[in-house]
Design an enzyme around this catalytic site. Structure first.
Site, mmCIF file in Angstrom:
data_model
loop_
_atom_site.group_PDB
_atom_site.id
_atom_site.type_symbol
_atom_site.label_atom_id
_atom_site.label_comp_id
_atom_site.label_asym_id
_atom_site.label_seq_id
_atom_site.Cartn_x
_atom_site.Cartn_y
_atom_site.Cartn_z
ATOM 1 N N ARG A 126 56.963 45.428 46.320
ATOM 2 C CA ARG A 126 57.278 44.793 45.031
ATOM 3 C C ARG A 126 57.480 45.901 44.002
ATOM 4 O O ARG A 126 56.536 46.640 43.686
ATOM 5 C CB ARG A 126 56.126 43.861 44.629
ATOM 6 C CG ARG A 126 56.346 43.115 43.324
ATOM 7 C CD ARG A 126 55.157 42.214 42.996
ATOM 8 N NE ARG A 126 55.373 41.451 41.778
ATOM 9 C CZ ARG A 126 55.083 41.886 40.557
ATOM 10 N NH1 ARG A 126 54.541 43.104 40.386
ATOM 11 N NH2 ARG A 126 55.313 41.123 39.502
ATOM 12 N N LYS A 129 52.515 52.081 38.560
ATOM 13 C CA LYS A 129 51.113 51.808 38.226
ATOM 14 C C LYS A 129 50.428 53.026 37.611
ATOM 15 O O LYS A 129 50.841 54.175 37.799
ATOM 16 C CB LYS A 129 50.356 51.353 39.487
ATOM 17 C CG LYS A 129 50.754 49.963 39.996
ATOM 18 C CD LYS A 129 50.242 48.861 39.080
ATOM 19 C CE LYS A 129 50.690 47.466 39.524
ATOM 20 N NZ LYS A 129 50.004 46.980 40.710
#
Length: 364
Positions: free
Chosen positions: A336, A301
């Site tokens: 995840r 991210k």
């Protein structure tokens, strides 16, 4: 949100090693959540004017619950938390890894890389063989600013891979916010629906989840991918996300979805800036009182590049591992990720060190 009366939240903290935690828990000086022992719990009291925060040793909190019914009710949710990880979802697994398979031309990290069927199946098999519990298949990019994909196009993208993975007996979750895609997925053997919109995008989604009795991941995202970074206005990001997820769980239950089928995800990177993401990551243990397994999706991210200047997503593995282990130490059991082999290895080593540490150190 206006609070007519005070609302309480509990944040377990001060994690300790397994042997010491096991010993302390016998005298009610430690509590085990998500495989991690904690010796303290922060009590956060929220009303319309302010927050009041106090951190207590566990035994002190026990005493407070005898004179405060709201605290008692909330604390009892922690005491039965261990039952969550006895569910069929976990079977014999201590933690779950969802391997990300983006069948899109424009995902932020690997858009187009696995767009062709043969490459997508090859990657799915690689992730599964290296420790993925589920392959999380998605046919629509939900990166900040992404344009919505027509559900028919999404279905055409994901169905060949869903059917192929079913024939290979590889467990699959389906990352979609469209009810029609969910239904095709359910009929193709998908075990889990992962809705990043928290059931906001399509009002029929809840009916599909109920009809096919699928496990459901509810994520927090303010608005949609195009608007979410303009909607990141919170009174307190951690508590606001908690309240949102709590409300969604109640909504699902009111529609006939059993709570044992629900997983929650605070939505790292979805409508949160750097400091908001970090606030959530520092306080993940607060979500344990929701009494649902917690998923964290922080792989590659942007917040990692904001800290480390790793502007290429593929160069953010170190930050992903660091943040994943921090989450693991707060009792987060579902991760995840893109880099399944590396994350699985890091968790195995970390857990071995954390949970089998022996206090028989010789004094030289």
């Amino acid at each position: 949100m206006i609070y007519a009366e005070n609302k309480y939240y509990l944040r377990p903290n001060c994690s300790i090693d397994h042997d010491y935690g096991t010993s302390l828990s016998k005298s009610d000086d430690a509590i085990k959540l998500g495989g991690v022992f904690f010796s303290h719990i922060e009590v956060i009291e929220r009303n319309r004017k302010k927050l009041i925060r106090n951190n207590y040793p566990l035994k002190k909190l026990y005493k407070l619950t005898k004179i405060n019914n709201k605290l008692k009710e909330l604390f009892e949710k922690l005491l039965i938390n261990k039952q969550i990880y006895k569910r069929k979802l976990f079977k014999k697994n201590k933690y779950l890894i969802f391997g990300i398979l983006n069948l899109t031309p424009d995902s932020f990290s690997d858009g187009g890389k696995y767009f062709h069927h043969s490459k997508s199946i090859q990657q799915a098999k690689y992730m599964y063989n290296n420790g993925a519990s589920y392959i999380d298949v998605g046919g629509e990019s939900t990166r900040p600013g992404a344009t919505k994909v027509n559900s028919n196009d999404e279905i055409l993208r994901v169905m060949p891979s869903l059917q192929a993975l079913r024939s290979l007996d590889i467990p699959v979750s389906l990352d979609t916010r469209n009810s029609s895609t969910m239904e095709f997925g359910a009929l193709s053997g998908v075990e889990i629906i992962n809705d990043v919109s928290g059931l906001e995008n399509d009002k029929l989604s809840i009916d599909i989840v109920k009809k096919y009795k699928k496990n459901l991941i509810i994520m927090h995202m303010p608005g949609n991918p195009k608007t979410m970074m303009k909607n990141n206005n919170y009174q307190n990001v951690v508590l606001d996300v908690y309240d949102y997820l709590e409300k969604k769980i109640r909504f699902c239950e009111s529609k006939g979805i059993d709570k044992s089928k629900i997983i929650v995800d605070p939505g790292i990177g979805f409508g949160k800036d750097l400091e908001q993401n970090l606030d959530i990551l520092r306080n993940l243990s607060i979500f344990h009182t929701l009494q649902c397994p917690i998923m964290i999706g922080l792989s590659r991210k942007r917040f990692i590049s904001s800290i480390s200047k790793a502007y290429e997503p593929k160069n953010r593995l170190g930050g992903t591992i660091s943040a994943s282990l921090s989450a693991l130490q707060q009792g987060i059991k579902i991760h995840r990720v893109h880099d399944v082999l590396e994350i699985n290895q890091s968790i195995k080593v970390f857990e071995k060190i954390l949970n089998q540490w022996k206090r028989n150190i010789s004094v030289l």
